[in-house]
Scaffold this active site. Structure first.
Site, mmCIF file in Angstrom:
data_model
loop_
_atom_site.group_PDB
_atom_site.id
_atom_site.type_symbol
_atom_site.label_atom_id
_atom_site.label_comp_id
_atom_site.label_asym_id
_atom_site.label_seq_id
_atom_site.Cartn_x
_atom_site.Cartn_y
_atom_site.Cartn_z
ATOM 1 N N GLY A 105 10.119 10.111 -22.782
ATOM 2 C CA GLY A 105 9.841 8.948 -21.826
ATOM 3 C C GLY A 105 8.504 8.540 -22.109
ATOM 4 N N GLY A 107 5.548 5.199 -20.454
ATOM 5 C CA GLY A 107 5.365 3.877 -19.682
ATOM 6 C C GLY A 107 4.080 3.579 -19.533
ATOM 7 N N GLY A 110 1.389 6.654 -19.354
ATOM 8 C CA GLY A 110 1.335 7.349 -20.354
ATOM 9 C C GLY A 110 2.862 7.742 -21.046
ATOM 10 C CE LYS A 126 3.115 10.077 -14.146
ATOM 11 N NZ LYS A 126 3.278 9.547 -12.772
ATOM 12 C CG ASP A 223 7.384 1.427 -8.822
ATOM 13 O OD1 ASP A 223 8.204 0.303 -8.730
ATOM 14 O OD2 ASP A 223 7.197 2.064 -9.732
#
Length: 416
Positions: A105, A107, A110, A126, A223
């Site tokens: 993934g 975004g 990062g 992450k 969010d």
């Protein structure tokens, strides 16, 4: 002292005998004090040299003390995270040196990589990029918040790495990715039958109730969206991404910010327009999620041949025409229970009502979803219930995105 007759020395000539004159002056004015002056100069030079050396020594000591204190502060911050600390070489080895083959993934913050720790534990790594839209403060916010939260419907943080410029978080690995990976895909959406979608909805609602009411802090996520709902081996939902989250004080009901960040399509009207946010802002986002799960369509970018409303507006129009079941994802026809679908749509519309005061709290949402005998109030029109042209939609989307950070991104960790 003069004892003779007074004379004018200007009148003395070679014809007159010379006279001796004795004048008494202070010793400091005599030429005989040269040695003392030299001694004084030596003393001044010695004192000046000593002062310079002392000042230089103090400056060096201050720099050393400052660096040592910074190191101590960093260690203190690490301890305050209450998380296991991993060194960078261990993480690099686990992710095959952050190779693209391990990337799962990406975004604005990062990239996310799949990793395998030496103990054989699979993790999601992450890594905050140097040009991240999230920032160091948001990174700390996410780490501190999740470290203090424990709920089966919240993603579990396993550790972190703060080394040099590296900012890395290690999460439990979710093999089934995120909710949007299923419900918005033409082929995979069929894997989530109606019963499973109901379980996912209830899991998200319970996780959100925990944040709003049952955790040690009252937390506003800010969010909540399909890509931030991760699914484990059994497709159980876990809320992730707490970079935008805010802690509320005990008596705080609402606050305001000049920095509007979030994801267009999920943000409540009062937040987008005036910067106001509260637990009812999360309720609005949950309502959008619920209608997306039922319909299999995105609120953002939704289009219909008969009007120019978004998904919320479309759901409202169908509700007003007693055609709410037409909102349901076609792949659910064989597995759904019509009364449950209608109840979910009604609860979703209650959550996305324009005024925050009209929206239910998450405790009421869970009660309404879990009790078919409960009487539900009639919803009022949703937020952003205004038709717009396709041009207006694109412009609005671009405008919001300039102020939006669609990845995890606290201001300060204190009540506002």
């Amino acid at each position: 002292m003069w004892f003779g007759n007074l004379i004018d020395i200007r009148e003395l000539t070679s014809e007159k005998p010379a006279e001796d004159i004795y004048i008494r002056i202070h010793t400091s004015e005599r030429g005989l004090n040269t040695i003392q002056k030299k001694k004084k100069l030596v003393i001044i030079l010695v004192i000046s040299s000593f002062s310079g050396i002392l000042t230089l020594g103090l400056a060096i000591w201050f720099q050393f003390w400052k660096k040592r204190r910074m190191g101590t502060d960093q260690e203190s911050k690490k301890e305050n995270l209450e998380l296991p600390l991993f060194d960078l070489p261990t993480i690099a080895t686990a992710t095959n040196n952050f190779s693209n083959t391990n990337k799962i993934g990406a975004g604005g913050f990062g990239s996310v990589y799949k990793g395998n720790l030496p103990e054989g534990v699979a993790v999601a790594v992450k890594r905050l990029s140097k040009n991240s839209a999230q920032g160091v403060q948001e990174f700390k916010n996410e780490a501190v918040l999740i470290a203090k939260l424990q709920h089966k419907n919240l993603v579990r943080l396993l550790g972190c790495c703060i080394q040099g410029e590296e900012r890395i978080l290690l999460y439990e690995y979710m093999p089934n990715k995120s909710l949007d990976y299923f419900i918005f895909d033409h082929n995979r959406r069929a894997l989530l039958a109606w019963d499973k979608r109901c379980e996912i909805v209830m899991g998200i609602a319970r996780g959100l109730l925990y944040l709003h009411q049952d955790s040690r802090f009252q937390i506003i996520h800010r969010d909540l969206k399909t890509s931030n709902i991760l699914l484990d081996d059994h497709l159980n939902p876990k809320i992730s991404d707490f970079g935008l989250a805010r802690i509320f004080g005990e008596n705080e009901m609402e606050t305001r910010t000049k920095r509007i960040v979030g994801t267009y399509g999920y943000m409540s009207p009062e937040y987008v327009i005036d910067g106001h946010f509260s637990i009812k802002s999360d309720v609005f986002s949950f309502g959008v999620l619920l209608l997306e799960i039922v319909s299999g369509k995105k609120n953002r970018g939704f289009s219909h041949p008969d009007h120019h409303h978004n998904l919320l507006g479309h759901a409202w129009l169908l509700w007003e025409q007693n055609k709410a079941l037409e909102l349901m994802d076609a792949c659910l026809e064989d597995s759904c229970v019509a009364s449950q679908v209608l109840r979910c749509i009604q609860v979703g519309l209650l959550c996305v009502q324009n005024l925050p005061a009209d929206r239910p709290a998450m405790s009421s949402v869970i009660f309404m979803l879990g009790n078919e005998g409960a009487t539900l109030p009639q919803p009022k029109h949703p937020g952003f219930f205004t038709e717009r042209s396709s041009v207006d939609t694109d412009t609005m989307s671009a405008k919001i995105e300039l102020h939006s950070e669609n990845a995890v991104t606290i201001s300060m960790l204190k009540g506002r």
